[in-house]
Design a protein around this motif. Structure first.
Motif, mmCIF file in Angstrom:
data_model
loop_
_atom_site.group_PDB
_atom_site.id
_atom_site.type_symbol
_atom_site.label_atom_id
_atom_site.label_comp_id
_atom_site.label_asym_id
_atom_site.label_seq_id
_atom_site.Cartn_x
_atom_site.Cartn_y
_atom_site.Cartn_z
ATOM 1 N N ASN A 5 81.321 -33.957 -50.116
ATOM 2 C CA ASN A 5 80.623 -35.238 -50.023
ATOM 3 C C ASN A 5 79.252 -35.092 -49.367
ATOM 4 N N GLN A 62 79.678 -35.351 -55.125
ATOM 5 C CA GLN A 62 81.133 -35.443 -55.261
ATOM 6 C C GLN A 62 81.539 -36.032 -56.621
ATOM 7 N N PRO A 64 85.156 -39.650 -53.235
ATOM 8 C CA PRO A 64 84.177 -39.982 -52.191
ATOM 9 C C PRO A 64 84.887 -40.485 -50.942
#
Length: 387
Positions: free
Chosen positions: A148, A153, A160
């Motif tokens: 992340n 991501q 996330p």
């Protein structure tokens, strides 16, 4: 999503010869900012916050929002449109901030603008999720948190740490497409050509059902960025039929695509709402951008608007999952009519602290470091060439 770089005042080619750029009055505009845009960004952020706290089926409240907030939940149910407003503003601001800039300057400005607050938000949200885990959201794994931090991501298929981060991947794809335009320099003709080619290619990608093309060209969301660019061209030069046609076409297509977007939002809310306010709000967004583009808002140059605009990005990044955690733990102990305004005030204060003590100083350090690295790379390249 939100640039603060100054507007360059040179006037590149445009056929036919351009009329003088609109007069920019007021302190905020003289410094290269449009205060009305900052105020509009704050409105967009508050819409999203209201949607997540009062309409979204997050599981933070002990029951459905429409039952707990029978009056407030309905207007809040349209707060998801704040994202579309962000995209519209982004097209305007990115075109404004990039005039006279190179692709390298643009990349440097985006990295230093986006990542410092984002890195803090990812770590803060992850810490809160680990300390007070939610049965619905779970606890993010350390490897997922690490991914992340790259802001990649979504394309990498990693969950996330906060659901609102999906918009950052949309913005990043817009930046990459816009950087292609900057390689040859930004002019009126090239900007209009970029809008026309992107719009046509997005329609083709949607008609062909090609997932790769759709991933790059974003046929659902591109209309807001394209319209934002056209609005800035109106602001910098004079409005003309070509720009009005671009804006009108984007509004019509965006209205059509919003039917599906509202259905997805209703899936998150767990209840149905009428469509006509969605159409009205989107039209209102375009009308407000029209007013800004034509210079009708230049008197709205109050300093507090620029300060408020600086809060929108950190507020957007931290409000959702942390806010839900506070609601889940405080509800039943604090009256809801006290909890909600107190939570919003706390989030705004936290956003200001992030901006003042993390985002700004870290962005300066990161910018200096990247500039030194770039200069060293250029020096090394020259030495290799001269042998």
């Amino acid at each position: 999503m939100h640039s603060t770089l100054p507007v360059q005042q040179e006037h590149p080619e445009r056929p036919p010869p351009p009329a003088p750029a609109p007069h920019r009055a007021g302190g905020a505009e003289r410094s290269g900012r449009l205060a009305a845009l900052d105020g509009l960004r704050l409105c967009a952020a508050l819409m999203v916050v209201a949607y997540h706290y009062l309409a979204f089926d997050s599981g933070a409240w002990p029951g459905p929002a429409r039952t707990l907030f029978p009056v407030a939940h309905l207007p809040a149910s349209y707060g998801w449109l704040g994202v579309q407003l962000f995209f519209l503003i982004s097209g305007f601001v990115i075109c404004m901030s990039c005039w006279g800039k190179s692709a390298g300057d643009f990349a440097l400005s985006r990295v230093t603008r986006l990542y410092p607050a984002y890195w803090f938000a990812v770590l803060a949200v992850s810490l809160v999720a680990c300390l007070w885990p939610s049965p619905l959201n779970g606890t993010p794994a350390l490897r997922d948190v690490a991914v992340n931090l790259t802001m990649l991501q979504d394309p990498l298929g990693v969950e996330p740490v906060d659901g609102v981060y999906w918009t950052l991947w949309v913005e990043m794809r817009f930046y990459l497409l816009f950087a292609l335009l900057l390689r040859k320099g930004l002019t009126y003709r090239r900007a209009v050509g970029f809008c026309a080619v992107w719009a046509f290619a997005a329609v083709v990608a949607k008609a062909a059902g090609d997932r790769t093309l759709a991933l790059v060209l974003m046929p659902r969301d591109c209309w807001y960025f394209i319209a934002g660019i056209a609005f800035y061209l109106m602001h910098r030069f004079r409005p003309d039929p070509v720009l009005w046609l671009i804006v009108a076409g984007c509004l019509v297509i965006a209205q059509h695509d919003l039917v599906g977007a509202q259905a997805r939002a209703e899936g998150h809310m767990g209840h149905h709402v009428p469509y006509w306010p969605t159409a009205v709000l989107l039209t209102l967004f375009f009308l407000v951008l029209t007013a800004i583009a034509l210079g009708w808002t230049r008197r709205a140059d109050w300093r507090w608007l620029s300060a408020a605009g600086a809060l929108t990005y950190p507020l957007y990044l931290i409000h959702e999952r942390i806010g839900w955690t506070v609601i889940r733990r405080a509800d039943g102990h604090v009256p809801r009519h006290v909890l909600l305004p107190a939570l919003l005030a706390a989030m705004l204060l936290a956003a200001w602290l992030v901006h003042r003590h993390i985002e700004r100083p870290l962005a300066r350090r990161l910018g200096r470091g990247l500039q030194r690295a770039t200069a060293q790379a250029r020096t090394a390249d020259r030495e290799v060439r001269t042998g």
